[in-house]
Design a protein around this motif. Structure first.
Motif, PDB file in Angstrom:
ATOM      1  N   SER A   1       0.805  -1.223   0.000  1.00  0.00           N
ATOM      2  CA  SER A   1       0.000   0.000   0.000  1.00  0.00           C
ATOM      3  C   SER A   1       0.836   1.269   0.000  1.00  0.00           C
ATOM      4  N   ASP A   2       2.084   1.192   0.473  1.00  0.00           N
ATOM      5  CA  ASP A   2       2.926   2.384   0.546  1.00  0.00           C
ATOM      6  C   ASP A   2       3.946   2.458  -0.594  1.00  0.00           C
ATOM      7  N   MET A   3       3.774   1.616  -1.628  1.00  0.00           N
ATOM      8  CA  MET A   3       4.714   1.600  -2.745  1.00  0.00           C
ATOM      9  C   MET A   3       3.957   1.578  -4.071  1.00  0.00           C
ATOM     10  N   ASP A   4       4.668   1.995  -5.146  1.00  0.00           N
ATOM     11  CA  ASP A   4       4.132   1.940  -6.498  1.00  0.00           C
ATOM     12  C   ASP A   4       4.994   1.019  -7.353  1.00  0.00           C
ATOM     13  N   TYR A   5       4.368   0.079  -8.050  1.00  0.00           N
ATOM     14  CA  TYR A   5       5.054  -0.754  -9.042  1.00  0.00           C
ATOM     15  C   TYR A   5       4.498  -0.397 -10.414  1.00  0.00           C
ATOM     16  N   HIS A   6       5.349   0.093 -11.309  1.00  0.00           N
ATOM     17  CA  HIS A   6       4.889   0.422 -12.655  1.00  0.00           C
ATOM     18  C   HIS A   6       4.591  -0.865 -13.429  1.00  0.00           C
ATOM     19  N   ILE A   7       3.505  -0.850 -14.196  1.00  0.00           N
ATOM     20  CA  ILE A   7       3.072  -2.005 -14.974  1.00  0.00           C
ATOM     21  C   ILE A   7       3.434  -1.790 -16.433  1.00  0.00           C
ATOM     22  N   ALA A   8       4.201  -2.722 -16.999  1.00  0.00           N
ATOM     23  CA  ALA A   8       4.668  -2.593 -18.383  1.00  0.00           C
ATOM     24  C   ALA A   8       3.698  -3.198 -19.388  1.00  0.00           C
ATOM     25  N   GLY A   9       2.918  -4.187 -18.973  1.00  0.00           N
ATOM     26  CA  GLY A   9       1.989  -4.841 -19.888  1.00  0.00           C
ATOM     27  C   GLY A   9       1.383  -6.068 -19.238  1.00  0.00           C
ATOM     28  N   MET A  10       0.476  -6.714 -19.945  1.00  0.00           N
ATOM     29  CA  MET A  10      -0.167  -7.919 -19.414  1.00  0.00           C
ATOM     30  C   MET A  10      -0.807  -8.689 -20.554  1.00  0.00           C
ATOM     31  N   THR A  11      -1.079  -9.976 -20.297  1.00  0.00           N
ATOM     32  CA  THR A  11      -1.738 -10.810 -21.300  1.00  0.00           C
ATOM     33  C   THR A  11      -2.356 -12.034 -20.639  1.00  0.00           C
ATOM     34  N   PHE A  12      -3.500 -12.464 -21.165  1.00  0.00           N
ATOM     35  CA  PHE A  12      -4.054 -13.756 -20.771  1.00  0.00           C
ATOM     36  C   PHE A  12      -3.274 -14.857 -21.477  1.00  0.00           C
ATOM     37  N   SER A  13      -3.104 -15.993 -20.808  1.00  0.00           N
ATOM     38  CA  SER A  13      -2.485 -17.149 -21.447  1.00  0.00           C
ATOM     39  C   SER A  13      -3.447 -17.699 -22.498  1.00  0.00           C
ATOM     40  N   PRO A  14      -2.936 -18.430 -23.501  1.00  0.00           N
ATOM     41  CA  PRO A  14      -3.813 -18.961 -24.558  1.00  0.00           C
ATOM     42  C   PRO A  14      -4.958 -19.823 -24.037  1.00  0.00           C
ATOM     43  N   ASP A  15      -4.762 -20.496 -22.902  1.00  0.00           N
ATOM     44  CA  ASP A  15      -5.808 -21.363 -22.356  1.00  0.00           C
ATOM     45  C   ASP A  15      -6.676 -20.669 -21.308  1.00  0.00           C
ATOM     46  N   ASN A  16      -6.478 -19.362 -21.100  1.00  0.00           N
ATOM     47  CA  ASN A  16      -7.241 -18.573 -20.125  1.00  0.00           C
ATOM     48  C   ASN A  16      -6.994 -18.983 -18.675  1.00  0.00           C
ATOM     49  N   GLN A  17      -6.008 -19.800 -18.429  1.00  0.00           N
ATOM     50  CA  GLN A  17      -5.768 -20.269 -17.068  1.00  0.00           C
ATOM     51  C   GLN A  17      -5.024 -19.251 -16.215  1.00  0.00           C
ATOM     52  N   SER A  18      -4.361 -18.289 -16.862  1.00  0.00           N
ATOM     53  CA  SER A  18      -3.546 -17.318 -16.126  1.00  0.00           C
ATOM     54  C   SER A  18      -3.629 -15.943 -16.781  1.00  0.00           C
ATOM     55  N   LEU A  19      -3.423 -14.917 -15.956  1.00  0.00           N
ATOM     56  CA  LEU A  19      -3.203 -13.565 -16.445  1.00  0.00           C
ATOM     57  C   LEU A  19      -1.793 -13.171 -16.017  1.00  0.00           C
ATOM     58  N   PHE A  20      -0.925 -12.900 -16.993  1.00  0.00           N
ATOM     59  CA  PHE A  20       0.452 -12.525 -16.707  1.00  0.00           C
ATOM     60  C   PHE A  20       0.572 -11.007 -16.737  1.00  0.00           C
ATOM     61  N   VAL A  21       1.185 -10.441 -15.696  1.00  0.00           N
ATOM     62  CA  VAL A  21       1.362  -8.996 -15.581  1.00  0.00           C
ATOM     63  C   VAL A  21       2.851  -8.699 -15.447  1.00  0.00           C
ATOM     64  N   ALA A  22       3.375  -7.869 -16.357  1.00  0.00           N
ATOM     65  CA  ALA A  22       4.790  -7.514 -16.343  1.00  0.00           C
ATOM     66  C   ALA A  22       4.991  -6.247 -15.527  1.00  0.00           C
ATOM     67  N   LEU A  23       5.774  -6.356 -14.459  1.00  0.00           N
ATOM     68  CA  LEU A  23       6.158  -5.209 -13.652  1.00  0.00           C
ATOM     69  C   LEU A  23       7.565  -4.774 -14.037  1.00  0.00           C
ATOM     70  N   GLU A  24       8.086  -3.740 -13.380  1.00  0.00           N
ATOM     71  CA  GLU A  24       9.408  -3.222 -13.723  1.00  0.00           C
ATOM     72  C   GLU A  24      10.501  -4.281 -13.572  1.00  0.00           C
ATOM     73  N   LYS A  25      10.408  -5.104 -12.532  1.00  0.00           N
ATOM     74  CA  LYS A  25      11.487  -6.033 -12.242  1.00  0.00           C
ATOM     75  C   LYS A  25      11.020  -7.481 -12.122  1.00  0.00           C
ATOM     76  N   SER A  26       9.779  -7.758 -12.432  1.00  0.00           N
ATOM     77  CA  SER A  26       9.291  -9.124 -12.266  1.00  0.00           C
ATOM     78  C   SER A  26       8.063  -9.363 -13.148  1.00  0.00           C
ATOM     79  N   LEU A  27       7.738 -10.635 -13.304  1.00  0.00           N
ATOM     80  CA  LEU A  27       6.543 -11.064 -14.025  1.00  0.00           C
ATOM     81  C   LEU A  27       5.646 -11.795 -13.035  1.00  0.00           C
TER      82      LEU A  27
END
Length: 260
Positions: free
Chosen positions: A213-239
């Motif tokens: 709550s006291d920090m900001d992580y910038h979001i670079a992008g995101m995508t659903f997996s082809p099978d809809n089982q996951s939503l992947f979100v790319a942050l500055e230093k992690s996925l």
């Protein structure tokens, strides 16, 4: 920025630099799309032809044939285009502009682009756009923190807002519909937060915060997996992988969403 589809990876950067790479053979081609910065690059299919579309800050959309890299079309726009999206059925293209408009093009039989309609998404820049799986609904995000959703007939279905109160952090950025038959819409805010919407009613939403709550992580992008089982979100230093509970999704009550 980049895009992967149909066995190719397309990448674009500053000063018009761009490249297309075929993953199976290692073939690649570099090209320059114009004097300005590239804002978006997308791979699409028209009938049996693969195309790559590049938005440059020189107020153009350029379309090339892959793998010959022949330039097919140049669309001259009134302002810079930040993102394009081809409908899954290959017949329509969206273009989200710096002027806050979204342009809808018909991709005709010969592959030419004819302007069908223009909709006002915002008085601030429109940043990204996406189609649903049936090519009947599209969504546009904008700098003011709103996401607008229309159907192909021009009816606005809803307007959704960012959860962020700070003006410098409230932009709605990446947006994507889930692949059929799942009926979800996800969009990211400028920092830390992803929203997931039930597109059956557009009245139920789950908000997922990916930072303390006291920090900001910038979001670079995101995508659903082809099978809809996951939503992947790319942050500055992690996925980050958010698991979609498909069974619960089909049964959740109208007052609350249980997705992940």
């Amino acid at each position: 920025m980049g895009h992967k589809r149909y066995g190719y990876v397309a990448l674009a950067g500053a000063r018009g630099m761009a490249m297309v790479h075929e993953t199976s053979t290692g073939w690649s081609a570099s090209f320059n799309s114009g004097p300005g910065m590239n804002n978006s690059i997308r791979l699409s299919r028209h009938q049996n032809e693969i195309r790559v579309t590049v938005c440059n800050n020189d107020h153009t959309i350029k379309v090339y044939r892959v793998p010959s890299m022949e330039k097919l079309f140049t669309l001259n726009m009134p302002t810079a285009i930040n993102h394009t999206a081809m409908s899954p059925d290959g017949t329509k293209m969206l273009a989200a502009s710096d002027g806050g408009d979204v342009y809808v093009y018909d991709v005709q039989g010969a592959g030419e682009y004819k302007l069908l309609a223009t909709y006002k998404a915002s008085s601030e820049p429109a940043l990204s756009c996406a189609w649903n799986q049936s090519s009947e609904i599209f969504a546009v995000t904008s700098q003011d923190g709103f996401i607008n959703v229309w159907n192909i007939h021009g009816e606005k279905l809803c307007q959704l807002g960012s959860t962020e109160g700070r003006k410098t952090r409230r932009a709605a950025r990446a947006v994507q519909f889930s692949k059929g038959p799942l009926d979800l819409l996800a969009y990211s805010e400028h920092v830390s937060t992803v929203n997931i919407i039930d597109t059956r009613t557009f009245k139920s939403r789950q908000v997922v915060r990916l930072a303390p709550s006291d920090m900001d992580y910038h979001i670079a992008g995101m995508t659903f997996s082809p099978d809809n089982q996951s939503l992947f979100v790319a942050l500055e230093k992690s996925l980050v992988e958010l698991k979609v509970d498909v069974s619960a999704r089909r049964q959740f009550p109208s007052h609350r969403i249980h997705l992940f």
